[in-house]
Design an enzyme around this catalytic site. Structure first.
Site, PDB file in Angstrom:
ATOM      1  N   HIS A 143      39.088  39.042  45.127  1.00  0.00           N
ATOM      2  CA  HIS A 143      38.254  40.239  45.216  1.00  0.00           C
ATOM      3  C   HIS A 143      36.899  39.984  45.884  1.00  0.00           C
ATOM      4  O   HIS A 143      35.859  40.461  45.398  1.00  0.00           O
ATOM      5  CB  HIS A 143      38.057  40.780  43.791  1.00  0.00           C
TER       6      HIS A 143
ATOM      7  N   GLU B  57      42.014  43.500  49.533  1.00  0.00           N
ATOM      8  CA  GLU B  57      42.722  42.848  48.430  1.00  0.00           C
ATOM      9  C   GLU B  57      44.219  42.956  48.648  1.00  0.00           C
ATOM     10  O   GLU B  57      44.804  44.025  48.457  1.00  0.00           O
ATOM     11  CB  GLU B  57      42.373  43.542  47.112  1.00  0.00           C
TER      12      GLU B  57
ATOM     13  N   HIS C 214      42.135  45.841  36.635  1.00  0.00           N
ATOM     14  CA  HIS C 214      41.806  44.431  36.902  1.00  0.00           C
ATOM     15  C   HIS C 214      41.954  43.497  35.701  1.00  0.00           C
ATOM     16  O   HIS C 214      41.121  42.607  35.484  1.00  0.00           O
ATOM     17  CB  HIS C 214      40.384  44.330  37.454  1.00  0.00           C
TER      18      HIS C 214
HETATM   19  C1  BGC Z   1      38.956  49.060  43.141  1.00  0.00           C
HETATM   20  C2  BGC Z   1      37.733  49.924  42.988  1.00  0.00           C
HETATM   21  C3  BGC Z   1      36.834  49.299  41.963  1.00  0.00           C
HETATM   22  C4  BGC Z   1      36.483  47.915  42.423  1.00  0.00           C
HETATM   23  C5  BGC Z   1      35.597  47.182  41.452  1.00  0.00           C
HETATM   24  C6  BGC Z   1      38.519  47.701  43.570  1.00  0.00           C
HETATM   25  O1  BGC Z   1      39.622  46.861  43.633  1.00  0.00           O
HETATM   26  O2  BGC Z   1      39.854  49.588  44.055  1.00  0.00           O
HETATM   27  O3  BGC Z   1      38.097  51.225  42.573  1.00  0.00           O
HETATM   28  O4  BGC Z   1      35.666  50.045  41.807  1.00  0.00           O
HETATM   29  O5  BGC Z   1      37.647  47.163  42.593  1.00  0.00           O
HETATM   30  O6  BGC Z   1      36.134  47.201  40.192  1.00  0.00           O
END
Ligand code: BGC
Length: 379
Positions: A207, A344, A133
């Site tokens: 998200h 997402e 991310h």
């Molecule tokens: C991911 C998860 C992660 C979450 C929060 C999601 O996009 O797929 O593995 O724990 O984001 O970071």
């Protein structure tokens, strides 16, 4: 721009802005202070409302969707997202609640990729050996510029942020725009755009954590989900795709028809074990690059439903497997295991290291675009 055209631009934009905020339109767009960041800069809160009373609240910190209020089948409004009441909560948000994630949403194996013969090392952020991310200070942790925008049938906020060459290890100055629109068709439309001055990689994501019951203490296991995908991407133990596109048919990953999220979540399945539940990317069926239906989410108890459409090739369905009740969110609620899910839309995880996946490379002169349309209704 000449001095005269600058004066005209300012003269034109001031009344539009103040009108949106101050006269008559204030039912549709409102702005208020949201407190100060540790460095003293101010965050703001923007509220968009439509004729049916749907309300989207946003902040320029992280270009975050703070809350989304939608009616149930009796017309009762409730917030259907996890998050925080105050800026302080968002400052320490480690779950990416409601956030704009970038420069690369999802995982990049070993936090490394090669582009045009050069290897780049990215900031790693507590996700084993991978980058997740966007890094330690991703786009969810920066202050964006904001301005109100309006078009026929929609009111919105446009957020802009320039990510500098080398930020979190990524090459190129990247100019990002994220615009949130609330339409009179009860849609929350999110449009992402980016341009660069050097070859780079981009995968901007939204998200939000959805719980359509409107009560964040409920799990989402009784929500019904449809994903417009016949294949998904199996992962390794670090949740990096192996490269295979596996048919969903006959597996707990088959959501081609509306199916309860909890129906098969505890099945004996290696992929469910690796993800601690669903935490995978599905390969969307549509190949046109046009905005097409990707998912439908439905909560039978409240009647709330959401259709999500996109132009992206993949959708990460994550069902809150890492929520553990430790984060005190809105109203002090401790968000427990599987009390929300994320849908997402995006390029596939680890695309920069997988030549067979749709490319996430952006070059000077090109424009990255990504559209998500969330349409809310009841059944
Ligand atoms: C991911 C998860 C992660 C979450 C929060 C999601 O996009 O797929 O593995 O724990 O984001 O970071």
């Amino acid at each position: 721009m000449s001095k005269l055209s600058r004066i005209i631009t300012v003269a034109l934009s001031v009344p539009i802005f103040s009108c949106l905020v101050g006269c008559g339109m204030n039912k549709l767009f409102q702005k208020q202070d949201y407190g100060a960041l540790p460095d003293g800069r101010k965050a703001e809160l923007y509220t968009l409302t439509n004729a049916d009373g749907l309300k989207a609240t946003l902040t320029n910190y992280g270009a975050i969707l703070v809350s989304m209020e939608v009616p149930d089948r009796d017309g009762k409004l409730a917030d259907v997202t996890h998050g925080y009441d105050t800026l302080k909560g968002w400052l320490s948000n480690t779950s990416y609640f409601g956030s704009t994630v970038g420069r690369y949403g999802n995982r990049i194996a070993k936090g490394q990729f090669a582009l045009d013969g050069k290897t780049y090392s990215l900031a790693k952020n507590n996700n084993g050996e991978n980058a997740l991310h966007g890094g330690i200070k991703g786009f969810d942790k920066v202050l964006w510029d904001a301005k109100p925008v309006k078009q026929a049938g929609a009111v919105g906020v446009e957020f802009n942020y320039v990510s500098r060459d080398g930020e979190e290890g990524y090459p190129g100055n990247l100019k990002n725009t994220v615009t949130y629109w609330l339409t009179d068709k009860n849609e929350l439309r999110i449009e992402f755009k980016a341009t660069t001055d050097k070859p780079t990689i981009v995968n901007l994501c939204h998200h939000s954590y959805w719980n359509l019951t409107g009560d964040p203490k409920n799990t989402i296991l009784d929500h019904e989900l449809m994903l417009a995908a016949d294949r998904f991407l199996p992962v390794d133990k670090g949740l990096i795709p192996t490269g295979e596109r596996r048919p969903v048919e006959g597996t707990p990953f088959d959501f081609t028809k509306l199916t309860k999220v909890g129906a098969r979540i505890n099945a004996e399945d290696e992929q469910l074990k690796l993800g601690n539940g669903y935490d995978h990317c599905w390969v969307l069926r549509s190949k046109t690059g046009d905005v097409a239906l990707a998912a439908t989410l439905y909560d039978p108890s409240s009647g709330r439903a959401m259709d999500l459409s996109t132009d992206q090739p993949g959708i990460q369905f994550y069902c809150g497997n890492f929520l553990d009740g430790s984060a005190a969110g809105k109203g002090g609620t401790k968000y427990a295991f599987r009390t929300a899910l994320c849908l997402e839309t995006q390029r596939f995880p680890d695309s920069p290291n997988k030549p067979d996946f749709p490319s996430a490379v952006l070059r000077p002169g090109e424009t990255y675009r990504h559209t998500m349309v969330h349409r809310f209704y009841t059944r």
